[in-house]
Design a protein around this motif. Sequence first.
Motif, PDB file in Angstrom:
ATOM      1  N   VAL A 152      -2.163   6.118 -13.521  1.00  0.00           N
ATOM      2  CA  VAL A 152      -2.634   5.510 -12.299  1.00  0.00           C
ATOM      3  C   VAL A 152      -3.547   4.135 -12.368  1.00  0.00           C
ATOM      4  N   GLY A 153      -3.710   3.198 -11.512  1.00  0.00           N
ATOM      5  CA  GLY A 153      -4.680   2.215 -11.787  1.00  0.00           C
ATOM      6  C   GLY A 153      -4.224   0.877 -10.876  1.00  0.00           C
ATOM      7  N   GLU A 154      -4.971   0.027 -10.353  1.00  0.00           N
ATOM      8  CA  GLU A 154      -4.713  -1.312  -9.609  1.00  0.00           C
ATOM      9  C   GLU A 154      -3.707  -1.919 -10.447  1.00  0.00           C
ATOM     10  N   SER A 212      -7.895   0.709  -3.677  1.00  0.00           N
ATOM     11  CA  SER A 212      -9.119  -0.250  -3.705  1.00  0.00           C
ATOM     12  C   SER A 212      -9.056  -1.642  -2.613  1.00  0.00           C
ATOM     13  N   ILE A 213      -7.969  -2.140  -2.833  1.00  0.00           N
ATOM     14  CA  ILE A 213      -7.775  -3.552  -2.085  1.00  0.00           C
ATOM     15  C   ILE A 213      -7.648  -3.159  -0.775  1.00  0.00           C
ATOM     16  N   GLN A 214      -6.753  -2.063  -0.435  1.00  0.00           N
ATOM     17  CA  GLN A 214      -6.654  -1.645   1.104  1.00  0.00           C
ATOM     18  C   GLN A 214      -7.871  -1.389   1.487  1.00  0.00           C
ATOM     19  N   LYS A 215      -8.764  -0.691   1.052  1.00  0.00           N
ATOM     20  CA  LYS A 215     -10.035  -0.320   1.612  1.00  0.00           C
ATOM     21  C   LYS A 215     -11.035  -1.368   2.077  1.00  0.00           C
ATOM     22  N   GLN A 216     -10.760  -2.537   1.202  1.00  0.00           N
ATOM     23  CA  GLN A 216     -11.655  -3.785   1.307  1.00  0.00           C
ATOM     24  C   GLN A 216     -10.928  -4.442   2.580  1.00  0.00           C
ATOM     25  N   ILE A 217      -9.512  -4.402   2.667  1.00  0.00           N
ATOM     26  CA  ILE A 217      -8.952  -5.121   3.840  1.00  0.00           C
ATOM     27  C   ILE A 217      -9.188  -4.410   5.179  1.00  0.00           C
ATOM     28  N   LEU A 218      -9.123  -2.935   4.887  1.00  0.00           N
ATOM     29  CA  LEU A 218      -9.365  -2.409   6.303  1.00  0.00           C
ATOM     30  C   LEU A 218     -10.977  -2.521   6.657  1.00  0.00           C
ATOM     31  N   ALA A 219     -12.084  -2.577   5.686  1.00  0.00           N
ATOM     32  CA  ALA A 219     -13.261  -2.709   6.025  1.00  0.00           C
ATOM     33  C   ALA A 219     -13.430  -4.314   6.543  1.00  0.00           C
ATOM     34  N   LEU A 220     -12.614  -5.129   6.061  1.00  0.00           N
ATOM     35  CA  LEU A 220     -12.703  -6.368   6.872  1.00  0.00           C
ATOM     36  C   LEU A 220     -12.309  -6.541   8.263  1.00  0.00           C
ATOM     37  N   THR A 227      -1.284  -3.369   4.816  1.00  0.00           N
ATOM     38  CA  THR A 227      -1.767  -2.819   3.532  1.00  0.00           C
ATOM     39  C   THR A 227      -0.713  -2.131   2.783  1.00  0.00           C
ATOM     40  N   SER A 228       0.509  -2.081   3.113  1.00  0.00           N
ATOM     41  CA  SER A 228       1.339  -0.995   2.591  1.00  0.00           C
ATOM     42  C   SER A 228       1.845  -1.362   1.103  1.00  0.00           C
ATOM     43  N   THR A 241     -12.895   5.626 -12.092  1.00  0.00           N
ATOM     44  CA  THR A 241     -12.156   6.763 -11.354  1.00  0.00           C
ATOM     45  C   THR A 241     -12.699   7.269 -10.093  1.00  0.00           C
ATOM     46  N   LYS A 242     -14.030   7.251  -9.836  1.00  0.00           N
ATOM     47  CA  LYS A 242     -14.786   7.699  -8.761  1.00  0.00           C
ATOM     48  C   LYS A 242     -14.648   6.648  -7.599  1.00  0.00           C
ATOM     49  N   LEU A 243     -14.321   5.370  -8.091  1.00  0.00           N
ATOM     50  CA  LEU A 243     -14.123   4.256  -7.201  1.00  0.00           C
ATOM     51  C   LEU A 243     -12.701   4.368  -6.417  1.00  0.00           C
TER      52      LEU A 243
END
Length: 528
Positions: free
Chosen positions: A39-41, A456-464, A450-451, A251-253
């Motif tokens: 796993v990873g971005e 992590s990027i998805q979370k940023q877009i949702l927060a925006l 966001t699909s 990993t926590k992120l």
Amino acid sequence: MTKEIPLLTVDNLSISFADNHIVKNISFQLERGKTLAIVGESGAGKSLLAQSILQLLPYPHAHHPTGEITLGGEALVGKGDAVLEAIRGNKVGMIFQEPMTSLNPLHTVQKQIAETLLIHKGMVGKQAMQRTLELLTLVGIDSPETRLSAYPHELSGGQRQRIMIAMALANDPELLIADEPTTALDVTIQKQILALLKSLQQRLNMGILLITHDLHIVKSIADDVLVMRDGEIVEYQAKQALFDTPKQDYTKLLLDAIPTGEMLPLEEPELLLTASNINVSFPLRKNFFGKVSHSLDAVKNVSLQVHKGETLAIVGESGSGKSTLAQAILQLTKSRGKVVFLGEQIDAIDHARLQKLRAKLQIVFQDPFASLSPRLCVGDIIAEGIEVHQPDLTPQQVQDKVMATLERVGLDKHSASRYPHQFSGGQRQRISIARALILNPELIVLDEPTSALDRSIQKQILALLLSLQEERSLSYLFISHDLSVVRAISHRVLVMKSGEIIEQGTTDEIFNKAQQEYTQILLSSALL
């Protein structure tokens, strides 16, 4: 008693292109019958690592400064074509990320599966046909005899992925490499594919190397997890230990990026849009006189309401009519029914009036790369709408609005002079949001926004999106098959199947007290 040799050993492997070290000093082992998730971005080097196992990189431009790959005790790095061709598709099968681009569009299902049987087993004719049917049955293709002559474009996403799995399993491989095998699939199909891989693994005692950014999948199927970032190992642990006690901040992120929480219902919301008895049909066949004799009813008598500052999510499998419904509401698809927006019936007004209202009704598409013009710089893309709807603004005023909007979505002013291909997927989605936002809309349709993004990027877009909603009382019509995202962002949820609404309610009602069996199946398939 001698210890069994691991199925796959990667020892201190590095990958370079010219003088650029992309993957650095990777080591891990995979036992038979076990699943290792990587796993990873995006850009972490996961797919490059997987392709290097089969030596599929563009050698000699790509090379391995250090390390070795060993399959069942046999070293692979630098081996000749004869050795590698005996392994590829035989001892090692691979499921690629996008089956539509990996399958040959000019060959039938039968020919593509039979090809690997011919190369590795020498099977031809009736024997190859029988084995092909066995494989199609094994991967859950209904009426496999009817699919032998089908071409990839005639199959659904889930069916194409199953064909890819059938090809990968044709010769009973010892190792299966699955690169994002479920990314674009509905949750129900996703669950079926994962269950299929697990059952085949038990039957064949096969090792699985799973590459994914979806931690729900990792939690459900993996035995061990290797976390990568910028081409290096960040953490390598047994699955349960990694989820329970992650050691590294990165990993926590990643774990923290799994969408959580629910939106509370709005108190006394103001009505913004009402759609009543929406119907959309597509002609399939016409008679001799040009009249439609057969049609597909894509949306059937759908009614909904959207309130100011509210997010209404529309969920359902592919083909359920979600996007078609949204396009009908926006008057982008011919439809029957009544749509009232800001007190005005927009399905009955003239084109000029509708064009003026379009500034208040915007859309953000699933694939920003396809929806952004590659010929225009970002500043021109964002300015295009405002130049149409506010022609009296001076060039300086337009530029000031573009810069302010870029800043609001988290992009710097230098982004205006760059082109879409110079940005990451998450940045391109921010550009798409900026393009919609600059017109100060009341309602934005978000179609799977966001699909294709990392968690992590998805979370940023949702927060925006949530921040913009709170700041501007924006309303969203949110289309998605990712139910964890839907749960985190929506006030109400509407469930569609075969063009009809089968259930709707608050997010809490749908996720915790679903009444319909189809909704319950969707929720149980989502691995929440």
